[in-house]
Design a protein around this motif. Structure first.
Motif, PDB file in Angstrom:
ATOM      1  N   GLU A   5      31.200  37.975  22.253  1.00 16.18           N
ATOM      2  CA  GLU A   5      31.765  37.294  23.416  1.00 16.18           C
ATOM      3  C   GLU A   5      31.283  35.837  23.431  1.00 16.18           C
ATOM      4  OE1 GLU A   5      33.302  35.714  26.568  1.00 16.18           O
ATOM      5  OE2 GLU A   5      33.952  37.684  25.864  1.00 16.18           O
ATOM      6  N   LYS A   6      32.249  34.910  23.377  1.00 15.10           N
ATOM      7  CA  LYS A   6      31.900  33.505  23.153  1.00 15.10           C
ATOM      8  C   LYS A   6      31.064  32.929  24.292  1.00 15.10           C
ATOM      9  CE  LYS A   6      34.394  34.546  19.795  1.00 15.10           C
ATOM     10  NZ  LYS A   6      33.722  35.174  18.648  1.00 15.10           N
ATOM     11  N   GLU A  16      22.998  40.843  13.696  1.00 11.69           N
ATOM     12  CA  GLU A  16      24.352  40.394  14.012  1.00 11.69           C
ATOM     13  C   GLU A  16      24.677  40.782  15.449  1.00 11.69           C
ATOM     14  OE1 GLU A  16      28.490  41.055  11.764  1.00 11.69           O
ATOM     15  OE2 GLU A  16      27.642  42.938  12.513  1.00 11.69           O
ATOM     16  N   LEU A  17      25.299  39.871  16.182  1.00 13.54           N
ATOM     17  CA  LEU A  17      25.793  40.171  17.523  1.00 13.54           C
ATOM     18  C   LEU A  17      27.308  40.235  17.441  1.00 13.54           C
ATOM     19  CD1 LEU A  17      23.538  37.790  19.673  1.00 13.54           C
ATOM     20  CD2 LEU A  17      23.085  40.145  18.926  1.00 13.54           C
ATOM     21  N   GLY A  18      27.864  41.436  17.540  1.00 21.34           N
ATOM     22  CA  GLY A  18      29.297  41.647  17.429  1.00 21.34           C
ATOM     23  C   GLY A  18      29.669  42.332  16.123  1.00 21.34           C
ATOM     24  N   THR A  19      29.688  43.659  16.132  1.00 25.44           N
ATOM     25  CA  THR A  19      29.950  44.432  14.910  1.00 25.44           C
ATOM     26  C   THR A  19      31.425  44.467  14.562  1.00 25.44           C
ATOM     27  OG1 THR A  19      28.108  45.874  15.560  1.00 25.44           O
ATOM     28  CG2 THR A  19      29.562  46.658  13.792  1.00 25.44           C
ATOM     29  N   TYR A  20      32.260  44.699  15.572  1.00 21.28           N
ATOM     30  CA  TYR A  20      33.692  44.976  15.429  1.00 21.28           C
ATOM     31  C   TYR A  20      33.876  46.116  14.418  1.00 21.28           C
ATOM     32  CZ  TYR A  20      38.735  44.158  15.482  1.00 21.28           C
ATOM     33  OH  TYR A  20      40.093  44.309  15.616  1.00 21.28           O
ATOM     34  N   TYR A  31      20.811  44.709  11.124  1.00 19.98           N
ATOM     35  CA  TYR A  31      21.042  45.360  12.412  1.00 19.98           C
ATOM     36  C   TYR A  31      22.206  44.654  13.094  1.00 19.98           C
ATOM     37  CZ  TYR A  31      16.427  47.231  11.455  1.00 19.98           C
ATOM     38  OH  TYR A  31      15.357  47.855  10.858  1.00 19.98           O
ATOM     39  N   SER A  32      23.058  45.433  13.742  1.00 20.64           N
ATOM     40  CA  SER A  32      24.245  44.872  14.375  1.00 20.64           C
ATOM     41  C   SER A  32      24.384  45.457  15.774  1.00 20.64           C
ATOM     42  CB  SER A  32      25.488  45.196  13.533  1.00 20.64           C
ATOM     43  OG  SER A  32      26.630  44.555  14.046  1.00 20.64           O
ATOM     44  N   VAL A  33      24.598  44.589  16.750  1.00 23.44           N
ATOM     45  CA  VAL A  33      24.745  45.011  18.143  1.00 23.44           C
ATOM     46  C   VAL A  33      26.217  44.963  18.520  1.00 23.44           C
ATOM     47  CG1 VAL A  33      24.182  44.474  20.543  1.00 23.44           C
ATOM     48  CG2 VAL A  33      22.429  44.241  18.763  1.00 23.44           C
ATOM     49  N   GLU A  34      26.734  46.055  19.058  1.00 22.95           N
ATOM     50  CA  GLU A  34      28.154  46.166  19.413  1.00 22.95           C
ATOM     51  C   GLU A  34      28.282  46.892  20.746  1.00 22.95           C
ATOM     52  OE1 GLU A  34      32.084  46.305  19.890  1.00 22.95           O
ATOM     53  OE2 GLU A  34      31.135  45.125  18.305  1.00 22.95           O
ATOM     54  N   PHE A  35      29.031  46.301  21.685  1.00 23.76           N
ATOM     55  CA  PHE A  35      29.133  46.925  23.006  1.00 23.76           C
ATOM     56  C   PHE A  35      30.109  48.095  23.030  1.00 23.76           C
ATOM     57  CE2 PHE A  35      32.988  44.510  23.546  1.00 23.76           C
ATOM     58  CZ  PHE A  35      33.711  45.169  24.534  1.00 23.76           C
ATOM     59  N   SER A  36      31.013  48.182  22.053  1.00 29.65           N
ATOM     60  CA  SER A  36      32.016  49.237  22.012  1.00 29.65           C
ATOM     61  C   SER A  36      31.549  50.384  21.127  1.00 29.65           C
ATOM     62  CB  SER A  36      33.349  48.690  21.488  1.00 29.65           C
ATOM     63  OG  SER A  36      34.225  49.745  21.139  1.00 29.65           O
ATOM     64  N   ALA A  37      31.358  51.556  21.713  1.00 31.89           N
ATOM     65  CA  ALA A  37      30.968  52.722  20.919  1.00 31.89           C
ATOM     66  C   ALA A  37      32.053  53.093  19.915  1.00 31.89           C
ATOM     67  CB  ALA A  37      30.666  53.899  21.843  1.00 31.89           C
TER      68      ALA A  37
END
Length: 252
Positions: free
Chosen positions: A175-176, A93-97, A115-121
Motif C-alpha cells: 500500500e503506497k 519484503e512488504l507486499g507479497t502478492y 521474509y515477506s509480509v502480506e495482508f491477504s491470506a
C-alpha cells in the motif's frame, strides 16, 4: 515486443484491473480470479524446481493472459542488481502478492533467508504454492499481517529472528500510503544497519509522494538514494520510478 506491451490500454485485463482497484485495496486481489489463475498456470506450464522458468512463466502469464501487480521483468532487473549489491543474509519484503518479487530476491541472494509480509491470506496461499513449485518454500517465509496492526506483525518478525542491525535488504511494494510509516516502524525497531539497502517500487505510478519527499529531505543525511527511471510493469508507455536507498545510519 508484442502489441500488448506497446498498447496496454487495449488489453481487457488492464481495464478490468483498473475497475478492480477498489476490490484490490480491500482484499489484495483484483476480483476476477487472475491471481489463482496465475498459480494454476505456473503449476501447469513451469518446470518444477526451475526458478528462472517459474519467473519467466509468471511474466508470460502477465503479458499474454492477465496483467499482474508484480514488479515485472523490466523493474525486476533493478531489484536483482540491488539485492546482489546488498548480498543480504536476511531480507524483508512488504507486499507479497503472488510471490514473484520474493523469488527474485531469493534467486539473487541464494544464501539469504527471505521474509515477506502480506495482508491477504489468499495471496499468501497462492505465493506459497508458487514458491513450492520453484522449490523455494524452505527459504521464503510469508507472514500474514501488516505493520500497522498494533505491533503484532512486527513482534512476529522479532520472533523469526529480526534483531538490532539484522536486516540487510528491504523491498517495499505494498500500500503506497504506508511506505513511509512502515519504514519508520522498521527504523524504530532498529533492524536496519548502515549499509542496509531499501528498494521501493511504484514511486511515480500509483505514486508514493510522501516517501519520495522523505528520501529527498534525508539525502546524504540518513539515506543516499538513487532514482531509477523505468516503466510500469509489463508495458512501455507509462513511466515509473524505483528508488534504491542506502541507509547511512542516524546522524551524529
Amino acid at each position: 515486443m508484442s502489441w500488448k506491451q506497446r498498447l496496454p490500454f487495449l488489453r481487457w485485463s488492464l481495464v478490468r484491473m483498473a475497475l478492480g482497484m477498489p476490490e484490490f485495496i480491500r482484499t489484495g486481489q483484483i476480483g476476477d480470479g487472475r491471481e489463482e489463475a496465475a498459480a494454476a498456470y505456473v503449476e501447469a506450464h513451469a518446470r518444477g524446481g526451475d526458478v528462472d522458468h517459474v519467473l519467466e512463466t509468471i511474466d508470460e502469464f502477465a503479458r499474454e493472459q492477465s496483467m499482474l501487480m508484480n514488479i515485472g521483468d523490466e523493474k525486476g532487473i533493478i531489484l536483482d542488481a540491488a539485492v546482489r549489491r546488498a548480498a543480504p543474509a536476511q531480507a524483508l519484503e512488504l507486499g507479497t502478492y503472488c510471490g514473484y518479487s520474493a523469488m527474485r530476491i531469493a534467486r539473487a541472494a541464494p544464501t539469504a533467508r527471505v521474509y515477506s509480509v502480506e495482508f491477504s491470506a489468499a495471496n499468501a496461499a497462492i505465493a506459497r504454492r508458487i514458491w513450492a513449485h520453484a522449490d523455494l518454500d524452505d527459504r521464503i517465509t510469508c507472514v500474514v499481517g501488516t505493520l500497522t496492526d498494533g505491533g503484532k506483525t512486527l513482534d512476529a518478525l522479532d520472533a523469526l529472528g529480526f534483531t538490532a542491525g539484522s536486516l540487510d535488504f528491504l523491498f517495499i511494494d505494498h500500500e503506497k500510503s504506508a511506505y513511509l510509516t512502515d519504514l519508520e516502524s522498521i527504523l524504530d525497531r532498529g533492524w536496519l544497519h548502515p549499509g542496509s539497502v531499501v528498494v521501493a517500487d511504484n514511486i511515480r505510478i500509483p505514486g508514493a509522494p510522501r516517501y519520495r519527499a522523505y528520501m529527498e529531505e534525508e539525502q546524504d543525511k540518513r539515506w543516499h538514494t538513487v532514482e531509477h527511471k523505468t516503466h510500469v510493469e509489463y508495458q512501455t508507455l507509462l513511466p515509473d520510478l524505483v528508488l534504491e536507498s542506502d541507509y547511512l545510519g542516524e546522524p551524529t
